[in-house]
Design a protein around this motif. Structure first.
Motif, PDB file in Angstrom:
ATOM      1  N   TRP A  50       0.878  -1.316   0.062  1.00 60.09           N
ATOM      2  CA  TRP A  50       0.039   0.072   0.022  1.00 60.09           C
ATOM      3  C   TRP A  50       0.823   1.403  -0.065  1.00 60.09           C
ATOM      4  O   TRP A  50       0.597   2.332  -0.784  1.00 60.09           O
ATOM      5  CB  TRP A  50      -0.950   0.094   1.229  1.00 60.09           C
ATOM      6  CG  TRP A  50      -1.943   1.205   1.184  1.00 60.09           C
ATOM      7  CD1 TRP A  50      -1.662   2.276   1.736  1.00 60.09           C
ATOM      8  CD2 TRP A  50      -2.972   1.440   0.395  1.00 60.09           C
ATOM      9  NE1 TRP A  50      -2.434   3.243   1.543  1.00 60.09           N
ATOM     10  CE2 TRP A  50      -3.465   2.553   0.728  1.00 60.09           C
ATOM     11  CE3 TRP A  50      -3.844   0.544  -0.330  1.00 60.09           C
ATOM     12  CZ2 TRP A  50      -4.621   3.143   0.221  1.00 60.09           C
ATOM     13  CZ3 TRP A  50      -4.848   1.015  -0.905  1.00 60.09           C
ATOM     14  CH2 TRP A  50      -5.592   2.324  -0.710  1.00 60.09           C
ATOM     15  N   PHE A  51       1.922   1.113   0.647  1.00 53.16           N
ATOM     16  CA  PHE A  51       2.711   2.549   0.787  1.00 53.16           C
ATOM     17  C   PHE A  51       3.932   2.563   0.013  1.00 53.16           C
ATOM     18  O   PHE A  51       4.507   3.469  -0.184  1.00 53.16           O
ATOM     19  CB  PHE A  51       3.234   2.628   2.589  1.00 53.16           C
ATOM     20  CG  PHE A  51       1.921   2.716   3.142  1.00 53.16           C
ATOM     21  CD1 PHE A  51       1.692   4.307   3.316  1.00 53.16           C
ATOM     22  CD2 PHE A  51       1.560   2.098   4.162  1.00 53.16           C
ATOM     23  CE1 PHE A  51       0.383   4.601   4.325  1.00 53.16           C
ATOM     24  CE2 PHE A  51       0.661   2.222   4.886  1.00 53.16           C
ATOM     25  CZ  PHE A  51      -0.108   3.556   5.120  1.00 53.16           C
ATOM     26  N   THR A  52       4.267   1.456  -0.746  1.00 54.12           N
ATOM     27  CA  THR A  52       5.412   1.727  -1.638  1.00 54.12           C
ATOM     28  C   THR A  52       5.002   1.210  -3.193  1.00 54.12           C
ATOM     29  O   THR A  52       5.745   1.558  -3.926  1.00 54.12           O
ATOM     30  CB  THR A  52       6.386   0.790  -1.271  1.00 54.12           C
ATOM     31  OG1 THR A  52       6.072  -0.715  -1.191  1.00 54.12           O
ATOM     32  CG2 THR A  52       6.891   1.017   0.192  1.00 54.12           C
ATOM     33  N   GLU A  53       3.763   0.683  -3.459  1.00 52.31           N
ATOM     34  CA  GLU A  53       3.414   0.284  -4.664  1.00 52.31           C
ATOM     35  C   GLU A  53       2.257   1.027  -5.311  1.00 52.31           C
ATOM     36  O   GLU A  53       1.240   0.714  -4.867  1.00 52.31           O
ATOM     37  CB  GLU A  53       3.085  -1.157  -4.999  1.00 52.31           C
ATOM     38  CG  GLU A  53       4.504  -2.173  -4.615  1.00 52.31           C
ATOM     39  CD  GLU A  53       4.339  -3.608  -4.458  1.00 52.31           C
ATOM     40  OE1 GLU A  53       3.342  -3.931  -5.039  1.00 52.31           O
ATOM     41  OE2 GLU A  53       5.093  -4.179  -4.212  1.00 52.31           O
ATOM     42  N   SER A 100       8.486   5.334   3.238  1.00 53.64           N
ATOM     43  CA  SER A 100       7.260   5.932   2.780  1.00 53.64           C
ATOM     44  C   SER A 100       7.174   7.334   3.973  1.00 53.64           C
ATOM     45  O   SER A 100       7.004   6.769   5.133  1.00 53.64           O
ATOM     46  CB  SER A 100       6.198   5.231   3.041  1.00 53.64           C
ATOM     47  OG  SER A 100       4.912   5.957   3.189  1.00 53.64           O
ATOM     48  N   ASP A 101       7.047   8.461   3.498  1.00 50.62           N
ATOM     49  CA  ASP A 101       6.811   9.613   4.267  1.00 50.62           C
ATOM     50  C   ASP A 101       5.498   9.449   4.666  1.00 50.62           C
ATOM     51  O   ASP A 101       5.130   9.776   5.979  1.00 50.62           O
ATOM     52  CB  ASP A 101       6.885  10.956   3.504  1.00 50.62           C
ATOM     53  CG  ASP A 101       8.448  11.100   3.122  1.00 50.62           C
ATOM     54  OD1 ASP A 101       9.375  10.659   3.824  1.00 50.62           O
ATOM     55  OD2 ASP A 101       8.459  12.036   1.978  1.00 50.62           O
ATOM     56  N   GLU A 102       4.335   8.970   4.147  1.00 50.00           N
ATOM     57  CA  GLU A 102       3.022   8.971   4.616  1.00 50.00           C
ATOM     58  C   GLU A 102       2.766   7.942   5.916  1.00 50.00           C
ATOM     59  O   GLU A 102       2.335   8.114   6.602  1.00 50.00           O
ATOM     60  CB  GLU A 102       2.186   8.450   3.421  1.00 50.00           C
ATOM     61  CG  GLU A 102       0.637   8.369   3.927  1.00 50.00           C
ATOM     62  CD  GLU A 102      -0.398   7.802   2.982  1.00 50.00           C
ATOM     63  OE1 GLU A 102      -1.265   7.802   3.279  1.00 50.00           O
ATOM     64  OE2 GLU A 102       0.060   7.599   1.857  1.00 50.00           O
ATOM     65  N   PHE A 103       3.708   6.732   5.404  1.00 52.53           N
ATOM     66  CA  PHE A 103       3.541   5.788   6.972  1.00 52.53           C
ATOM     67  C   PHE A 103       4.337   6.382   8.141  1.00 52.53           C
ATOM     68  O   PHE A 103       3.589   6.159   8.948  1.00 52.53           O
ATOM     69  CB  PHE A 103       4.586   4.680   6.382  1.00 52.53           C
ATOM     70  CG  PHE A 103       4.516   3.463   7.567  1.00 52.53           C
ATOM     71  CD1 PHE A 103       3.607   2.618   7.681  1.00 52.53           C
ATOM     72  CD2 PHE A 103       5.708   3.617   8.410  1.00 52.53           C
ATOM     73  CE1 PHE A 103       3.456   1.997   8.794  1.00 52.53           C
ATOM     74  CE2 PHE A 103       5.616   2.579   9.506  1.00 52.53           C
ATOM     75  CZ  PHE A 103       4.536   1.948   9.663  1.00 52.53           C
ATOM     76  N   ARG A 104       5.319   7.188   7.857  1.00 55.06           N
ATOM     77  CA  ARG A 104       5.991   7.748   8.980  1.00 55.06           C
ATOM     78  C   ARG A 104       5.055   8.747   9.794  1.00 55.06           C
ATOM     79  O   ARG A 104       4.697   8.622  10.914  1.00 55.06           O
ATOM     80  CB  ARG A 104       7.259   8.401   8.716  1.00 55.06           C
ATOM     81  CG  ARG A 104       8.375   7.507   8.538  1.00 55.06           C
ATOM     82  CD  ARG A 104       9.842   8.135   8.404  1.00 55.06           C
ATOM     83  NE  ARG A 104       9.773   9.400   7.507  1.00 55.06           N
ATOM     84  CZ  ARG A 104      10.049   9.142   6.279  1.00 55.06           C
ATOM     85  NH1 ARG A 104      10.247   7.767   5.614  1.00 55.06           N
ATOM     86  NH2 ARG A 104       9.867  10.208   5.420  1.00 55.06           N
ATOM     87  N   TYR A 105       4.121   9.409   8.980  1.00 56.78           N
ATOM     88  CA  TYR A 105       3.247  10.321   9.259  1.00 56.78           C
ATOM     89  C   TYR A 105       2.062   9.595   9.909  1.00 56.78           C
ATOM     90  O   TYR A 105       1.817  10.010  11.070  1.00 56.78           O
ATOM     91  CB  TYR A 105       2.740  11.393   8.192  1.00 56.78           C
ATOM     92  CG  TYR A 105       1.518  12.248   8.523  1.00 56.78           C
ATOM     93  CD1 TYR A 105       1.776  13.279   9.426  1.00 56.78           C
ATOM     94  CD2 TYR A 105       0.080  11.518   8.338  1.00 56.78           C
ATOM     95  CE1 TYR A 105       0.635  14.107   9.516  1.00 56.78           C
ATOM     96  CE2 TYR A 105      -0.892  12.549   8.649  1.00 56.78           C
ATOM     97  CZ  TYR A 105      -0.524  13.645   9.357  1.00 56.78           C
ATOM     98  OH  TYR A 105      -1.737  14.416   9.599  1.00 56.78           O
ATOM     99  N   ARG A 106       1.444   8.872   9.558  1.00 55.74           N
ATOM    100  CA  ARG A 106       0.674   7.953  10.137  1.00 55.74           C
ATOM    101  C   ARG A 106       0.856   7.342  11.214  1.00 55.74           C
ATOM    102  O   ARG A 106       0.291   7.138  12.293  1.00 55.74           O
ATOM    103  CB  ARG A 106       0.063   7.068   8.880  1.00 55.74           C
ATOM    104  CG  ARG A 106      -0.705   7.994   7.895  1.00 55.74           C
ATOM    105  CD  ARG A 106      -1.954   7.232   7.266  1.00 55.74           C
ATOM    106  NE  ARG A 106      -2.395   8.151   6.255  1.00 55.74           N
ATOM    107  CZ  ARG A 106      -3.350   8.867   6.125  1.00 55.74           C
ATOM    108  NH1 ARG A 106      -3.961   9.015   7.473  1.00 55.74           N
ATOM    109  NH2 ARG A 106      -3.967   9.636   5.248  1.00 55.74           N
ATOM    110  N   TRP A 107       2.161   6.904  11.269  1.00 56.64           N
ATOM    111  CA  TRP A 107       2.758   5.981  12.468  1.00 56.64           C
ATOM    112  C   TRP A 107       2.860   6.902  13.549  1.00 56.64           C
ATOM    113  O   TRP A 107       2.506   6.410  14.715  1.00 56.64           O
ATOM    114  CB  TRP A 107       3.836   5.316  12.191  1.00 56.64           C
ATOM    115  CG  TRP A 107       4.416   4.284  13.072  1.00 56.64           C
ATOM    116  CD1 TRP A 107       5.346   4.507  14.126  1.00 56.64           C
ATOM    117  CD2 TRP A 107       4.014   2.936  13.505  1.00 56.64           C
ATOM    118  NE1 TRP A 107       5.408   3.352  15.100  1.00 56.64           N
ATOM    119  CE2 TRP A 107       4.657   2.486  14.372  1.00 56.64           C
ATOM    120  CE3 TRP A 107       2.975   2.295  12.921  1.00 56.64           C
ATOM    121  CZ2 TRP A 107       4.557   1.201  15.166  1.00 56.64           C
ATOM    122  CZ3 TRP A 107       2.680   0.860  13.495  1.00 56.64           C
ATOM    123  CH2 TRP A 107       3.646   0.581  14.454  1.00 56.64           C
ATOM    124  N   ALA A 108       3.150   8.077  13.379  1.00 60.47           N
ATOM    125  CA  ALA A 108       3.190   8.944  14.449  1.00 60.47           C
ATOM    126  C   ALA A 108       2.019   9.328  14.956  1.00 60.47           C
ATOM    127  O   ALA A 108       1.909   9.822  16.274  1.00 60.47           O
ATOM    128  CB  ALA A 108       3.988  10.208  13.971  1.00 60.47           C
TER     129      ALA A 108
END
Length: 128
Positions: A50-53, A100-108
């Motif tokens: 989802w976050f890379t493809e 993934s920048d988006e993953f890092r944001y959501r993880w936070a």
């Protein structure tokens, strides 16, 4: 597990691990989504795809992207809590954070939730 899936007849279904790895699919699920069982490496995990493809997201209606991303991360956080210290889980999280920048944001955001089931509306082509 396969016997239960086969009893669903023409209803596409699959069984996923707590990390989003497809463990089994019925015949209808194979026809709708393609064979999702034989992936290797991080491609086995739905959150990673989802976050890379981008093709994985393309299989979902755009209005569902935010909800899907939030749910995947919240579910992964719940898995990390249940499997504290598990190298498979911590490794996946680390690789996702690096990719993934988006993953890092959501993880936070620290959301935690457990996905039990999800019905999906068809949209052209195989799912991620």
């Amino acid at each position: 597990m396969l016997r239960v899936l086969d009893l669903l007849g023409d209803t596409p279904a699959l069984v996923m691990s707590d990390l989003g790895e497809v463990l089994a699919q019925n015949r209808a699920g194979l026809l709708v989504a393609g064979d999702l069982r034989g992936r290797t490496g991080d491609r086995r995990y739905l959150a990673h795809r989802w976050f890379t493809e981008p093709a994985t997201r393309a299989a979902h209606p755009p209005e569902e992207h935010d909800q899907q991303a939030r749910q995947l991360v919240a579910d992964l956080r719940a898995t990390a809590g249940r499997r504290s210290g598990d190298e498979e889980v911590t490794g996946l999280i680390g690789r996702l954070a690096a990719a993934s920048d988006e993953f890092r944001y959501r993880w936070a955001e620290h959301e935690v939730a457990v996905r039990r089931a999800r019905a999906r509306r068809p949209r052209g082509g195989p799912v991620g």
